[in-house]
Design a protein around this motif. Structure first.
Motif, PDB file in Angstrom:
ATOM      1  N   ALA A   1       0.836  -1.278   0.026  1.00  0.00           N
ATOM      2  CA  ALA A   1      -0.002  -0.159  -0.045  1.00  0.00           C
ATOM      3  C   ALA A   1       0.932   1.237   0.163  1.00  0.00           C
ATOM      4  CB  ALA A   1      -0.986   0.044   1.129  1.00  0.00           C
ATOM      5  N   VAL A   2       1.840   1.335   0.811  1.00  0.00           N
ATOM      6  CA  VAL A   2       2.757   2.425   0.869  1.00  0.00           C
ATOM      7  C   VAL A   2       3.518   2.493  -0.333  1.00  0.00           C
ATOM      8  CG1 VAL A   2       4.963   3.227   1.678  1.00  0.00           C
ATOM      9  CG2 VAL A   2       3.085   2.225   3.394  1.00  0.00           C
ATOM     10  N   ALA A   3       3.939   1.427  -1.027  1.00  0.00           N
ATOM     11  CA  ALA A   3       4.807   1.326  -2.227  1.00  0.00           C
ATOM     12  C   ALA A   3       3.918   2.117  -3.534  1.00  0.00           C
ATOM     13  CB  ALA A   3       5.272   0.044  -2.476  1.00  0.00           C
ATOM     14  N   SER A   4       2.479   1.971  -3.571  1.00  0.00           N
ATOM     15  CA  SER A   4       1.640   2.372  -4.563  1.00  0.00           C
ATOM     16  C   SER A   4       1.092   3.694  -4.269  1.00  0.00           C
ATOM     17  CB  SER A   4       0.825   1.237  -4.860  1.00  0.00           C
ATOM     18  OG  SER A   4      -0.229   0.946  -3.655  1.00  0.00           O
ATOM     19  N   ALA A   5       1.484   4.180  -3.096  1.00  0.00           N
ATOM     20  CA  ALA A   5       0.570   5.582  -2.749  1.00  0.00           C
ATOM     21  C   ALA A   5       1.456   6.744  -3.205  1.00  0.00           C
ATOM     22  CB  ALA A   5       0.622   5.616  -1.326  1.00  0.00           C
ATOM     23  N   GLN A   6       0.893   7.645  -3.909  1.00  0.00           N
ATOM     24  CA  GLN A   6       1.512   8.895  -4.203  1.00  0.00           C
ATOM     25  C   GLN A   6       2.278   9.713  -3.102  1.00  0.00           C
ATOM     26  OE1 GLN A   6      -1.802  10.644  -6.678  1.00  0.00           O
ATOM     27  NE2 GLN A   6      -0.284  10.575  -8.283  1.00  0.00           N
TER      28      GLN A   6
END
Length: 260
Positions: A177-182
């Motif tokens: 989730a963190v890795a895909s968050a802007q």
């Protein structure tokens, strides 16, 4: 004024400056930093690691901005706070320093916007709602924030520990989730030695498990290299287990004053 009296006056002025509260505090901090440096260097030597592989983060919670300024003058480059209501004004007061600010405490989603304004790293990411709040705040502030997933070894499966942190089996999903968050960058993992559960009183075992989680995480996210673990009482165990960042407060700043 004669040369002799002028020299005497200058000597008195220098002595008075050296004995000022600010000078005394700076000397105290320098001595404490030297002792902590010896501990970290000794642990690195025992672990067969390079000293430069471990970053010291000084936790300045409950101490004034003047101490942060002194630490910066002494060469400290990373400081941490755990309460936004204290951290935000302190960071503003120290805006002229070349410091990286780390947020290490439990973070409420309604504080994400404020924290995103000054924090370079948030070590305490432990739930999807916080990821969303931080992402929105970082995008609004036009900043990129380094995030660490906080692992709680005393949390039950799928839950968050009392001091924050997701259970080990929830790390992968939260990291994704963190890795895909802007606006966010997945930098690694963090833990606090547990007070409850099978690893209570066994910080080295907890830190060893954190390194295992970090190794697995880096298989999918090679840049997530930060392993934040260890404080004043157990930094040696953390370094021996492979921590890249240690969070040290009282060993540098002294016993903490009580919060009002």
């Amino acid at each position: 004024m004669s040369p002799e009296s002028s020299e005497s006056h200058e000597s008195f002025g220098s002595q008075e400056a050296a004995e000022s509260p600010e000078a005394a505090r700076k000397a105290e901090l320098a001595a404490n930093l030297a002792r902590v440096e010896e501990r970290i260097a000794g642990a690195c030597f025992a672990a067969g690691r390079k000293r430069e592989d471990v970053t010291l983060i000084v936790v300045t919670k409950t101490y004034p901005a003047s101490d942060v300024q002194l630490l910066a003058e002494l060469g400290v480059r990373d400081v941490a706070e755990n309460r936004d209501q204290e951290a935000a004004p302190k960071a503003a007061d120290c805006a002229d320093t070349q410091l990286s600010w780390h947020f290490v405490g439990q973070l409420q989603t309604n504080k994400a916007r404020s924290v995103a304004g000054y924090a370079d790293f948030v070590h305490s990411v432990d739930r999807a709602r916080l990821v969303t709040a931080l992402s929105n705040a970082a995008v609004r502030a036009e900043r990129e924030i380094g995030c660490l997933v906080q692992v709680a070894f005393d949390a039950e499966s799928g839950s968050v520990g009392e001091r924050g942190g997701v259970a080990p089996d929830g790390v992968t999903d939260l990291a994704e989730a963190v890795a895909s968050a802007q606006g966010l960058r997945l930098d690694g993992v963090m833990t606090v030695a547990p007070l409850d559960g099978p690893l209570a009183g066994r910080p080295r075992a907890a830190f060893d498990q954190l390194l295992e989680i970090s190794t697995a995480l880096r298989a999918a996210h090679p840049a997530a290299t930060m392993v934040s673990a260890g404080m004043s009482s157990d930094l040696e165990e953390a370094v021996l287990a492979g921590a890249t960042h240690v969070r040290v407060g009282s060993a540098v700043l002294g016993d903490r004053p009580r919060l009002r």
